[in-house]
Motif scaffolding. Structure first.
Motif, PDB file in Angstrom:
ATOM      1  N   ASP A  18       0.811  -1.227   0.000  1.00 42.38           N
ATOM      2  CA  ASP A  18       0.000   0.000   0.000  1.00 42.38           C
ATOM      3  C   ASP A  18       0.841   1.273   0.000  1.00 42.38           C
ATOM      4  OD1 ASP A  18      -2.279  -1.556  -0.003  1.00 42.38           O
ATOM      5  OD2 ASP A  18      -2.484  -1.516   2.179  1.00 42.38           O
ATOM      6  N   ASN A  19       2.070   1.190   0.474  1.00 42.10           N
ATOM      7  CA  ASN A  19       2.949   2.359   0.534  1.00 42.10           C
ATOM      8  C   ASN A  19       3.857   2.472  -0.683  1.00 42.10           C
ATOM      9  OD1 ASN A  19       1.973   3.031   3.115  1.00 42.10           O
ATOM     10  ND2 ASN A  19       3.372   1.568   4.046  1.00 42.10           N
ATOM     11  N   GLY A  20       3.717   1.561  -1.634  1.00 49.44           N
ATOM     12  CA  GLY A  20       4.576   1.571  -2.810  1.00 49.44           C
ATOM     13  C   GLY A  20       5.901   0.864  -2.590  1.00 49.44           C
ATOM     14  N   ASP A  21       6.063   0.261  -1.419  1.00 52.77           N
ATOM     15  CA  ASP A  21       7.269  -0.499  -1.127  1.00 52.77           C
ATOM     16  C   ASP A  21       7.114  -1.920  -1.663  1.00 52.77           C
ATOM     17  OD1 ASP A  21       8.462   1.630   0.264  1.00 52.77           O
ATOM     18  OD2 ASP A  21       7.415   1.080   2.108  1.00 52.77           O
ATOM     19  N   VAL A  22       8.225  -2.637  -1.711  1.00 54.94           N
ATOM     20  CA  VAL A  22       8.197  -4.018  -2.192  1.00 54.94           C
ATOM     21  C   VAL A  22       7.707  -4.931  -1.080  1.00 54.94           C
ATOM     22  CG1 VAL A  22       9.601  -5.932  -3.048  1.00 54.94           C
ATOM     23  CG2 VAL A  22      10.026  -3.619  -3.863  1.00 54.94           C
ATOM     24  N   GLN A  36       3.497  -6.699 -11.542  1.00 57.15           N
ATOM     25  CA  GLN A  36       4.104  -6.866 -12.860  1.00 57.15           C
ATOM     26  C   GLN A  36       4.989  -5.670 -13.221  1.00 57.15           C
ATOM     27  OE1 GLN A  36       2.447  -7.757 -17.295  1.00 57.15           O
ATOM     28  NE2 GLN A  36       1.180  -8.363 -15.592  1.00 57.15           N
ATOM     29  N   PHE A  37       6.157  -5.962 -13.773  1.00 61.59           N
ATOM     30  CA  PHE A  37       7.080  -4.939 -14.246  1.00 61.59           C
ATOM     31  C   PHE A  37       6.958  -4.820 -15.755  1.00 61.59           C
ATOM     32  CE2 PHE A  37       8.851  -6.547 -10.309  1.00 61.59           C
ATOM     33  CZ  PHE A  37       9.192  -5.392  -9.628  1.00 61.59           C
ATOM     34  N   GLY A  38       7.203  -3.637 -16.275  1.00 65.90           N
ATOM     35  CA  GLY A  38       7.058  -3.390 -17.693  1.00 65.90           C
ATOM     36  C   GLY A  38       8.141  -3.995 -18.561  1.00 65.90           C
ATOM     37  N   ASP A  39       9.341  -4.128 -18.002  1.00 66.41           N
ATOM     38  CA  ASP A  39      10.413  -4.722 -18.795  1.00 66.41           C
ATOM     39  C   ASP A  39      11.363  -5.516 -17.906  1.00 66.41           C
ATOM     40  OD1 ASP A  39      12.560  -2.896 -17.842  1.00 66.41           O
ATOM     41  OD2 ASP A  39      11.583  -1.413 -19.089  1.00 66.41           O
ATOM     42  N   PHE A  40      12.167  -6.337 -18.535  1.00 62.93           N
ATOM     43  CA  PHE A  40      13.069  -7.252 -17.841  1.00 62.93           C
ATOM     44  C   PHE A  40      14.051  -6.495 -16.946  1.00 62.93           C
ATOM     45  CE2 PHE A  40      16.829  -9.850 -17.353  1.00 62.93           C
ATOM     46  CZ  PHE A  40      16.325 -11.121 -17.163  1.00 62.93           C
ATOM     47  N   GLU A  41      14.635  -5.421 -17.481  1.00 63.58           N
ATOM     48  CA  GLU A  41      15.637  -4.671 -16.729  1.00 63.58           C
ATOM     49  C   GLU A  41      15.057  -4.062 -15.461  1.00 63.58           C
ATOM     50  OE1 GLU A  41      15.161  -4.286 -20.084  1.00 63.58           O
ATOM     51  OE2 GLU A  41      16.925  -5.431 -20.681  1.00 63.58           O
ATOM     52  N   GLU A  42      13.823  -3.545 -15.551  1.00 59.53           N
ATOM     53  CA  GLU A  42      13.162  -2.978 -14.377  1.00 59.53           C
ATOM     54  C   GLU A  42      12.949  -4.047 -13.306  1.00 59.53           C
ATOM     55  OE1 GLU A  42       9.059  -0.593 -13.193  1.00 59.53           O
ATOM     56  OE2 GLU A  42       9.230  -1.495 -15.165  1.00 59.53           O
ATOM     57  N   ALA A  43      12.521  -5.228 -13.712  1.00 54.45           N
ATOM     58  CA  ALA A  43      12.321  -6.328 -12.772  1.00 54.45           C
ATOM     59  C   ALA A  43      13.637  -6.738 -12.127  1.00 54.45           C
ATOM     60  CB  ALA A  43      11.696  -7.524 -13.489  1.00 54.45           C
ATOM     61  N   ASP A  44      14.685  -6.841 -12.932  1.00 55.14           N
ATOM     62  CA  ASP A  44      15.993  -7.243 -12.419  1.00 55.14           C
ATOM     63  C   ASP A  44      16.553  -6.197 -11.451  1.00 55.14           C
ATOM     64  OD1 ASP A  44      18.087  -9.172 -12.339  1.00 55.14           O
ATOM     65  OD2 ASP A  44      19.263  -7.965 -13.748  1.00 55.14           O
ATOM     66  N   LEU A  45      16.452  -4.920 -11.791  1.00 53.26           N
ATOM     67  CA  LEU A  45      16.934  -3.857 -10.909  1.00 53.26           C
ATOM     68  C   LEU A  45      16.154  -3.816  -9.599  1.00 53.26           C
ATOM     69  CD1 LEU A  45      17.594  -0.971 -13.442  1.00 53.26           C
ATOM     70  CD2 LEU A  45      19.298  -2.276 -12.148  1.00 53.26           C
ATOM     71  N   SER A  46      14.858  -4.055  -9.660  1.00 54.18           N
ATOM     72  CA  SER A  46      14.052  -4.076  -8.438  1.00 54.18           C
ATOM     73  C   SER A  46      14.474  -5.203  -7.512  1.00 54.18           C
ATOM     74  CB  SER A  46      12.567  -4.211  -8.782  1.00 54.18           C
ATOM     75  OG  SER A  46      12.126  -3.080  -9.463  1.00 54.18           O
ATOM     76  N   ALA A  47      14.755  -6.366  -8.078  1.00 56.92           N
ATOM     77  CA  ALA A  47      15.215  -7.508  -7.270  1.00 56.92           C
ATOM     78  C   ALA A  47      16.571  -7.204  -6.645  1.00 56.92           C
ATOM     79  CB  ALA A  47      15.284  -8.765  -8.128  1.00 56.92           C
ATOM     80  N   GLN A  48      17.456  -6.595  -7.407  1.00 66.22           N
ATOM     81  CA  GLN A  48      18.777  -6.262  -6.880  1.00 66.22           C
ATOM     82  C   GLN A  48      18.686  -5.171  -5.819  1.00 66.22           C
ATOM     83  OE1 GLN A  48      21.458  -5.525 -10.132  1.00 66.22           O
ATOM     84  NE2 GLN A  48      20.930  -7.465 -11.098  1.00 66.22           N
ATOM     85  N   ALA A  55      21.332 -13.107  -6.304  1.00 67.24           N
ATOM     86  CA  ALA A  55      21.812 -13.325  -7.666  1.00 67.24           C
ATOM     87  C   ALA A  55      20.705 -13.968  -8.492  1.00 67.24           C
ATOM     88  CB  ALA A  55      23.047 -14.221  -7.656  1.00 67.24           C
ATOM     89  N   ARG A  56      20.490 -13.419  -9.695  1.00 65.65           N
ATOM     90  CA  ARG A  56      19.478 -13.983 -10.597  1.00 65.65           C
ATOM     91  C   ARG A  56      19.853 -15.408 -10.956  1.00 65.65           C
ATOM     92  NH1 ARG A  56      19.588 -12.474 -16.187  1.00 65.65           N
ATOM     93  NH2 ARG A  56      20.606 -10.614 -15.407  1.00 65.65           N
ATOM     94  N   ASP A  59      18.910 -16.920  -6.431  1.00 60.97           N
ATOM     95  CA  ASP A  59      18.008 -16.430  -5.391  1.00 60.97           C
ATOM     96  C   ASP A  59      16.638 -16.023  -5.938  1.00 60.97           C
ATOM     97  OD1 ASP A  59      19.923 -16.540  -3.192  1.00 60.97           O
ATOM     98  OD2 ASP A  59      20.944 -14.953  -4.322  1.00 60.97           O
ATOM     99  N   TYR A  60      16.605 -15.612  -7.186  1.00 63.03           N
ATOM    100  CA  TYR A  60      15.347 -15.200  -7.813  1.00 63.03           C
ATOM    101  C   TYR A  60      15.392 -15.473  -9.307  1.00 63.03           C
ATOM    102  CZ  TYR A  60      17.733 -10.996  -9.551  1.00 63.03           C
ATOM    103  OH  TYR A  60      18.574 -10.120 -10.188  1.00 63.03           O
ATOM    104  N   GLU A  61      14.193 -15.503  -9.877  1.00 65.87           N
ATOM    105  CA  GLU A  61      14.097 -15.613 -11.334  1.00 65.87           C
ATOM    106  C   GLU A  61      13.076 -14.604 -11.815  1.00 65.87           C
ATOM    107  OE1 GLU A  61      12.729 -19.452 -12.697  1.00 65.87           O
ATOM    108  OE2 GLU A  61      11.104 -19.487 -11.264  1.00 65.87           O
ATOM    109  N   ILE A  62      13.217 -14.217 -13.057  1.00 66.04           N
ATOM    110  CA  ILE A  62      12.289 -13.277 -13.672  1.00 66.04           C
ATOM    111  C   ILE A  62      11.481 -14.066 -14.697  1.00 66.04           C
ATOM    112  CG2 ILE A  62      12.069 -11.188 -15.046  1.00 66.04           C
ATOM    113  CD1 ILE A  62      14.732 -10.294 -13.726  1.00 66.04           C
ATOM    114  N   ILE A  63      10.160 -13.977 -14.551  1.00 67.63           N
ATOM    115  CA  ILE A  63       9.253 -14.775 -15.373  1.00 67.63           C
ATOM    116  C   ILE A  63       8.479 -13.846 -16.295  1.00 67.63           C
ATOM    117  CG2 ILE A  63       7.280 -16.361 -15.330  1.00 67.63           C
ATOM    118  CD1 ILE A  63       8.201 -17.067 -12.423  1.00 67.63           C
TER     119      ILE A  63
END
Length: 65
Positions: A18-22, A36-48, A55-56, A59-63
């Motif tokens: 609700d606060n815009g945090d992850v 949902q993220f708009g592009d791969f790079e945005e998703a990857d940067l958010s995870a980092q 590490a992609r 620890d995580y994957e982008i689907i």
């Protein structure tokens, strides 16, 4: 088309709270709806940003959804 981030150790997905945090959810459908993220790079940067130690592929994957 968009992307979601799945945390492999907890089998959860990133969403915005609700606060815009992850936050996380166990629901893939909810992640697609509000995490949902708009592009791969945005998703990857958010995870980092969430944890610099993650590490992609380990620890995580982008689907693509």
């Amino acid at each position: 088309m968009g992307y979601i981030v799945k945390l492999l150790d907890s089998n959860t997905y990133f969403i915005s709270d609700d606060n815009g945090d992850v936050g996380t959810t166990e629901s893939k459908e909810q992640a697609i709806k509000i995490g949902q993220f708009g592009d791969f790079e945005e998703a990857d940067l958010s995870a980092q940003y969430f944890s610099k130690d993650m590490a992609r592929g380990i620890d995580y994957e982008i689907i693509e959804v």
